[in-house]
Scaffold this motif. Structure first.
Motif, PDB file in Angstrom:
ATOM      1  N   GLY A  44       0.985  -0.765  -0.048  1.00 41.37           N
ATOM      2  CA  GLY A  44       0.036   0.095  -0.818  1.00 41.37           C
ATOM      3  C   GLY A  44       0.892   1.810   0.299  1.00 41.37           C
ATOM      4  O   GLY A  44       0.791   2.131  -0.359  1.00 41.37           O
ATOM      5  N   LEU A  45       1.695   1.099   1.044  1.00 39.08           N
ATOM      6  CA  LEU A  45       2.256   2.663   1.025  1.00 39.08           C
ATOM      7  C   LEU A  45       3.483   2.234  -0.573  1.00 39.08           C
ATOM      8  O   LEU A  45       3.654   4.304  -0.919  1.00 39.08           O
ATOM      9  CB  LEU A  45       4.058   2.325   1.934  1.00 39.08           C
ATOM     10  N   ALA A  47       2.348   1.757  -3.213  1.00 41.45           N
ATOM     11  CA  ALA A  47       0.741   2.787  -4.393  1.00 41.45           C
ATOM     12  C   ALA A  47       0.601   3.958  -4.079  1.00 41.45           C
ATOM     13  O   ALA A  47       1.129   4.547  -4.950  1.00 41.45           O
ATOM     14  CB  ALA A  47      -0.185   1.844  -3.802  1.00 41.45           C
ATOM     15  N   ILE A  48       1.670   3.963  -3.153  1.00 43.69           N
ATOM     16  CA  ILE A  48       0.861   5.868  -2.823  1.00 43.69           C
ATOM     17  C   ILE A  48       2.339   6.604  -3.088  1.00 43.69           C
ATOM     18  O   ILE A  48       2.090   7.107  -4.217  1.00 43.69           O
ATOM     19  CB  ILE A  48       1.228   5.731  -1.056  1.00 43.69           C
ATOM     20  N   TYR A  49       3.598   6.049  -3.645  1.00 44.35           N
ATOM     21  CA  TYR A  49       4.586   6.486  -3.793  1.00 44.35           C
ATOM     22  C   TYR A  49       4.292   6.348  -5.483  1.00 44.35           C
ATOM     23  O   TYR A  49       4.977   7.597  -5.770  1.00 44.35           O
ATOM     24  CB  TYR A  49       5.616   5.600  -3.518  1.00 44.35           C
ATOM     25  N   ARG A  50       3.869   5.832  -5.807  1.00 42.64           N
ATOM     26  CA  ARG A  50       3.256   5.291  -7.751  1.00 42.64           C
ATOM     27  C   ARG A  50       2.127   6.059  -7.949  1.00 42.64           C
ATOM     28  O   ARG A  50       1.848   5.963  -9.206  1.00 42.64           O
ATOM     29  CB  ARG A  50       2.854   4.019  -8.157  1.00 42.64           C
ATOM     30  N   ASN A  51       1.514   6.928  -6.739  1.00 45.85           N
ATOM     31  CA  ASN A  51       0.398   7.930  -7.472  1.00 45.85           C
ATOM     32  C   ASN A  51      -0.784   6.422  -7.358  1.00 45.85           C
ATOM     33  O   ASN A  51      -2.200   7.684  -7.982  1.00 45.85           O
ATOM     34  CB  ASN A  51       0.393   8.836  -8.062  1.00 45.85           C
ATOM     35  N   ASP A  52      -0.697   5.122  -7.210  1.00 49.01           N
ATOM     36  CA  ASP A  52      -1.948   4.687  -7.506  1.00 49.01           C
ATOM     37  C   ASP A  52      -2.942   4.820  -6.355  1.00 49.01           C
ATOM     38  O   ASP A  52      -2.655   2.987  -5.029  1.00 49.01           O
ATOM     39  CB  ASP A  52      -1.313   3.331  -7.451  1.00 49.01           C
ATOM     40  N   THR A  53      -3.404   5.196  -6.655  1.00 54.65           N
ATOM     41  CA  THR A  53      -4.378   5.519  -4.818  1.00 54.65           C
ATOM     42  C   THR A  53      -5.511   3.716  -5.058  1.00 54.65           C
ATOM     43  O   THR A  53      -5.919   3.378  -3.741  1.00 54.65           O
ATOM     44  CB  THR A  53      -5.596   7.092  -5.581  1.00 54.65           C
ATOM     45  N   VAL A  59      -5.204  -2.297  -0.971  1.00 52.26           N
ATOM     46  CA  VAL A  59      -4.910  -2.534   0.389  1.00 52.26           C
ATOM     47  C   VAL A  59      -4.565  -2.805   1.240  1.00 52.26           C
ATOM     48  O   VAL A  59      -5.137  -3.592   2.076  1.00 52.26           O
ATOM     49  CB  VAL A  59      -2.997  -2.674  -0.559  1.00 52.26           C
ATOM     50  N   ALA A  60      -5.381  -1.079   1.413  1.00 46.12           N
ATOM     51  CA  ALA A  60      -6.028  -0.887   2.679  1.00 46.12           C
ATOM     52  C   ALA A  60      -6.652  -1.340   3.400  1.00 46.12           C
ATOM     53  O   ALA A  60      -7.005  -1.357   4.426  1.00 46.12           O
ATOM     54  CB  ALA A  60      -5.880   0.943   2.500  1.00 46.12           C
ATOM     55  N   VAL A  61      -8.134  -1.582   2.791  1.00 45.78           N
ATOM     56  CA  VAL A  61      -9.045  -2.166   3.255  1.00 45.78           C
ATOM     57  C   VAL A  61      -9.815  -3.738   3.021  1.00 45.78           C
ATOM     58  O   VAL A  61     -10.931  -4.122   3.440  1.00 45.78           O
ATOM     59  CB  VAL A  61     -10.542  -1.246   2.628  1.00 45.78           C
TER      60      VAL A  61
END
Length: 94
Positions: A44-45, A47-53, A59-61
């Motif tokens: 998930g982290l 994905a954040i760095y790739r701007n893949d919301t 991943v988060a939920v």
């Protein structure tokens, strides 16, 4: 849109989660409650760095809750608001 959690509320939530050994926190979006890990998985982290919301929120939920979200939310603006509700509710670590 739900009101933003204050820093004090996030800190209190983090302290409660730590004291009770909770590994998840709850947040509400569009009238439904979702649950996410207090400490995000590295996928998930990244994905954040790739701007893949989308991947970040999946991943988060988790797959099941994300699939429920996707049944009725199909717009980028809705995904952005979903991420906003999640990030506003994140317990603040000291």
């Amino acid at each position: 849109m739900a009101p933003r959690a204050t820093a004090a509320q996030r800190a209190t939530a983090a302290q409660k989660a730590e004291a009770t050994g909770e590994e998840k926190f709850a947040f509400t979006y569009d009238g439904r409650t979702y649950h996410a890990d207090v400490d995000m998985d590295l996928d998930g982290l990244e994905a954040i760095y790739r701007n893949d919301t989308g991947t970040c929120m999946r991943v988060a939920v988790g797959e099941d809750e994300y699939a429920e979200f996707r049944k009725t939310h199909t717009k980028a603006s809705q995904l952005s608001a979903f991420f906003g509700a999640y990030s506003d509710a994140l317990p603040e670590k000291n």
